[in-house]
Motif scaffolding. Sequence first.
Motif, short mmCIF file in Angstrom:
data_model
loop_
_atom_site.label_atom_id
_atom_site.label_comp_id
_atom_site.label_asym_id
_atom_site.label_seq_id
_atom_site.Cartn_x
_atom_site.Cartn_y
_atom_site.Cartn_z
N TRP A 84 0.82 -1.20 0.00
CA TRP A 84 0.00 0.00 0.00
C TRP A 84 0.86 1.27 0.00
O TRP A 84 1.86 1.35 0.74
CB TRP A 84 -0.89 0.02 1.24
N TYR A 85 0.44 2.21 -0.82
CA TYR A 85 0.90 3.59 -0.76
C TYR A 85 -0.29 4.43 -0.31
O TYR A 85 -1.44 4.01 -0.38
CB TYR A 85 1.35 4.09 -2.14
N ARG A 86 0.00 5.64 0.11
CA ARG A 86 -1.06 6.60 0.39
C ARG A 86 -0.63 7.99 -0.05
O ARG A 86 0.56 8.28 -0.15
CB ARG A 86 -1.43 6.61 1.87
N GLN A 87 -1.64 8.83 -0.32
CA GLN A 87 -1.37 10.20 -0.71
C GLN A 87 -2.43 11.10 -0.13
O GLN A 87 -3.63 10.92 -0.40
CB GLN A 87 -1.32 10.35 -2.23
N ALA A 88 -1.98 12.05 0.67
CA ALA A 88 -2.87 13.06 1.24
C ALA A 88 -2.81 14.31 0.37
O ALA A 88 -1.82 14.54 -0.32
CB ALA A 88 -2.44 13.38 2.66
N PRO A 89 -3.86 15.12 0.39
CA PRO A 89 -3.88 16.34 -0.42
C PRO A 89 -2.66 17.22 -0.13
O PRO A 89 -2.35 17.49 1.03
CB PRO A 89 -5.17 17.03 0.02
N GLY A 90 -1.97 17.62 -1.20
CA GLY A 90 -0.81 18.48 -1.07
C GLY A 90 0.47 17.77 -0.67
O GLY A 90 1.51 18.41 -0.56
#
Length: 115
Positions: free
Chosen positions: A36-42
């Motif tokens: 898993w990867y994750r990406q938060a806004p900005g």
Amino acid sequence: QVRLVESGGGLVHTGGSLRLSCEASETSLSFHRMGWYRQAPGNQRESVAFISLGGTVNYAESVMGRFTISRDTAKNTVYLQMNSLKPEDTAVYYCVASRNNYDYWGQGTQVTVSS
């Protein structure tokens, strides 16, 4: 064409738990790693947790002790159990499967942790 289908995202309060699932359209044993990867806004996309074909697991320091990655090879599925969730865990979580120097990506599932 490899398909990865994620599920399990949602909205929880701080301290809550969620379990993400990622089912591959091919046997999970054909990938040298899944996770898993994750990406938060900005923010930049970051690696969260991976499990190798041999069962070795790796975690981001920020989730160590709170998240657990596991797999069920019979179901071609990888799981991410997320406990003690924090607002900073809020992000879109992407399942990734790697084979022959190529990463296959799922469509992403939103995890939102309210304070």
